[in-house]
Design an enzyme around this catalytic site. Structure first.
Site, PDB file in Angstrom:
ATOM      1  N   ASP A 152      -2.470  -4.307-133.310  1.00  0.00           N
ATOM      2  CA  ASP A 152      -1.440  -5.161-132.713  1.00  0.00           C
ATOM      3  C   ASP A 152      -2.055  -6.355-132.007  1.00  0.00           C
ATOM      4  O   ASP A 152      -3.233  -6.364-131.710  1.00  0.00           O
ATOM      5  CB  ASP A 152      -0.725  -4.345-131.628  1.00  0.00           C
ATOM      6  CG  ASP A 152       0.681  -4.023-132.008  1.00  0.00           C
ATOM      7  OD1 ASP A 152       1.039  -4.259-133.160  1.00  0.00           O
ATOM      8  OD2 ASP A 152       1.411  -3.519-131.144  1.00  0.00           O
ATOM      9  N   MET A 163       6.976  -8.614-120.094  1.00  0.00           N
ATOM     10  CA  MET A 163       7.570  -9.689-120.907  1.00  0.00           C
ATOM     11  C   MET A 163       8.609 -10.476-120.119  1.00  0.00           C
ATOM     12  O   MET A 163       9.650 -10.850-120.657  1.00  0.00           O
ATOM     13  CB  MET A 163       8.221  -9.091-122.179  1.00  0.00           C
ATOM     14  CG  MET A 163       7.219  -8.411-123.085  1.00  0.00           C
ATOM     15  SD  MET A 163       7.972  -7.424-124.386  1.00  0.00           S
ATOM     16  CE  MET A 163       8.231  -5.856-123.568  1.00  0.00           C
ATOM     17  N   LYS A 190       1.238 -11.174-133.946  1.00  0.00           N
ATOM     18  CA  LYS A 190       1.391 -12.623-134.150  1.00  0.00           C
ATOM     19  C   LYS A 190       0.167 -13.325-133.571  1.00  0.00           C
ATOM     20  O   LYS A 190       0.009 -13.447-132.373  1.00  0.00           O
ATOM     21  CB  LYS A 190       2.686 -13.156-133.536  1.00  0.00           C
ATOM     22  CG  LYS A 190       3.129 -12.510-132.249  1.00  0.00           C
ATOM     23  CD  LYS A 190       4.402 -13.152-131.758  1.00  0.00           C
ATOM     24  CE  LYS A 190       4.832 -12.515-130.465  1.00  0.00           C
ATOM     25  NZ  LYS A 190       5.828 -11.528-130.485  1.00  0.00           N
TER      26      LYS A 190
HETATM   27  N1  SAH Z   1       2.569  -1.076-124.798  1.00  0.00           N
HETATM   28  C1  SAH Z   1       2.124  -2.102-123.872  1.00  0.00           C
HETATM   29  C2  SAH Z   1       3.205  -3.122-123.595  1.00  0.00           C
HETATM   30  C3  SAH Z   1       3.600  -3.934-124.820  1.00  0.00           C
HETATM   31  S1  SAH Z   1       4.757  -5.175-124.452  1.00  0.00           S
HETATM   32  C4  SAH Z   1       1.634  -1.443-122.583  1.00  0.00           C
HETATM   33  O1  SAH Z   1       1.849  -0.255-122.384  1.00  0.00           O
HETATM   34  O2  SAH Z   1       1.013  -2.128-121.783  1.00  0.00           O
HETATM   35  C5  SAH Z   1       3.709  -6.579-124.152  1.00  0.00           C
HETATM   36  C6  SAH Z   1       3.751  -6.943-122.685  1.00  0.00           C
HETATM   37  O3  SAH Z   1       2.871  -6.093-121.939  1.00  0.00           O
HETATM   38  C7  SAH Z   1       3.269  -8.336-122.351  1.00  0.00           C
HETATM   39  O4  SAH Z   1       4.255  -9.313-122.594  1.00  0.00           O
HETATM   40  C8  SAH Z   1       2.972  -8.197-120.887  1.00  0.00           C
HETATM   41  O5  SAH Z   1       4.159  -8.161-120.123  1.00  0.00           O
HETATM   42  C9  SAH Z   1       2.356  -6.811-120.845  1.00  0.00           C
HETATM   43  N2  SAH Z   1       0.892  -6.846-120.947  1.00  0.00           N
HETATM   44  C10 SAH Z   1       0.142  -6.348-121.938  1.00  0.00           C
HETATM   45  N3  SAH Z   1      -1.168  -6.499-121.657  1.00  0.00           N
HETATM   46  C11 SAH Z   1      -1.239  -7.106-120.452  1.00  0.00           C
HETATM   47  C12 SAH Z   1      -2.303  -7.519-119.589  1.00  0.00           C
HETATM   48  N4  SAH Z   1      -3.574  -7.335-119.915  1.00  0.00           N
HETATM   49  N5  SAH Z   1      -1.977  -8.109-118.409  1.00  0.00           N
HETATM   50  C13 SAH Z   1      -0.704  -8.301-118.051  1.00  0.00           C
HETATM   51  N6  SAH Z   1       0.337  -7.933-118.814  1.00  0.00           N
HETATM   52  C14 SAH Z   1       0.086  -7.342-120.000  1.00  0.00           C
END
Ligand code: SAH
Length: 267
Positions: A44, A183, A66
């Protein structure tokens, strides 16, 4: 949603693996082993390349997020790819940012795989919200300020109702809950306006971008300053927005904007 497939003989196997928030050292040992033994890794967006590098040199790596501003691979296509590879006997790892079952559509993938009779194993990862808050040295719960946590998306499925921010704000205030919004950056103006119907304007807020990565940045402000702070500091995706009194100490300490990565501060 149907999970009891005892009557369907399982064919093939996929492991949904949580890659954690970014720092490769935050992978679980189970995740590392699964990545190393995979023959196909489907990756992903938001998965650190240093984690993909743990895969065997002979593994087939398929990027399905993407990248470079392209539209992401349609979900149904990703699911088809996984099913096909699993049925061909490949050892398939589906590598997803954070935890596979916190947003990121892991639940939909599980359903599609089960529907095709493919066996699924899930390996949890540290979700971004958890890591983001910890990187500031702040707990998500606290006996005095926060009796629970809500992980909520700021970006609902197009065409759906979306989150009732007013109801959530009222509940968060009454029940003392920390809100962790994924998000949410692009919708921050709306989120701020709606949350202020139930939460005080001076409720502390943090925006953490790229948590646990060398390029981590964050800002701390009040709820009434959320949108203007995001604009001013040009914070963007991937970011987590945290709202709640557990951040009171940070706000009071005046650590309003910090671009020092967490790992550098603790080193
Ligand atoms: N499954 C993932 C979330 C996927 S949705 C999880 O458990 O973390 C994608 C969103 O996750 C992003 O838009 C952001 O809000 C958050 N995100 C993912 N990685 C991040 C990071 N390193 N720092 C801050 N936000 C993050």
């Amino acid at each position: 949603m149907k999970h009891d497939l005892s009557s369907t003989p399982a064919r093939g196997h996929v492991t949904l693996v949580g890659a954690g928030p970014g720092d490769p050292e935050l992978l679980t040992i189970k995740a590392l082993k699964a990545i190393q033994s995979a023959t196909v890794v489907m990756v992903d967006d938001l998965v650190n390349e240093a984690i993909v590098a743990f895969a065997s040199p002979s593994a087939r790596i398929v990027y399905v997020g993407k990248r470079g501003g392209c539209k992401s691979t349609p979900q149904s296509f990703i699911e088809k790819l996984m099913v096909t590879a699993a049925l061909e006997g490949e050892n398939v790892v589906r590598l997803k940012g954070g935890d596979p079952f916190v947003f990121g559509r892991g639940g939909e993938e599980l359903e599609a795989l089960h529907a095709a009779g493919v066996r699924v194993t899930v390996i949890n990862g540290i979700t971004a919200g958890l890591a983001a808050v910890s990187s500031l040295g702040v707990p998500l719960t606290h006996r005095e300020y926060a009796h629970g946590v809500v992980f909520v998306t700021g970006h609902a499925k197009p065409g759906s109702m979306g989150t009732d921010w007013r109801a959530l704000a009222t509940t968060a205030r009454q029940a003392k809950l920390t809100l962790v919004i994924y998000m949410g950056v692009s919708g921050a103006a709306t989120i701020q306006r709606e949350l202020m119907h139930g939460l005080h304007a001076d409720t502390p807020v943090a925006i953490i971008q790229n948590a646990t990565l060398p390029q981590q940045r964050h800002a701390v402000c009040t709820l009434s300053e959320l949108h203007s702070t995001i604009e001013r500091e040009q914070l963007c995706s991937p970011s987590v927005i945290v709202v709640g009194d557990v951040l009171q100490g940070l706000l009071a300490a005046g650590l309003e904007v910090d671009s020092t990565p967490a790992y550098a501060r603790t080193a």
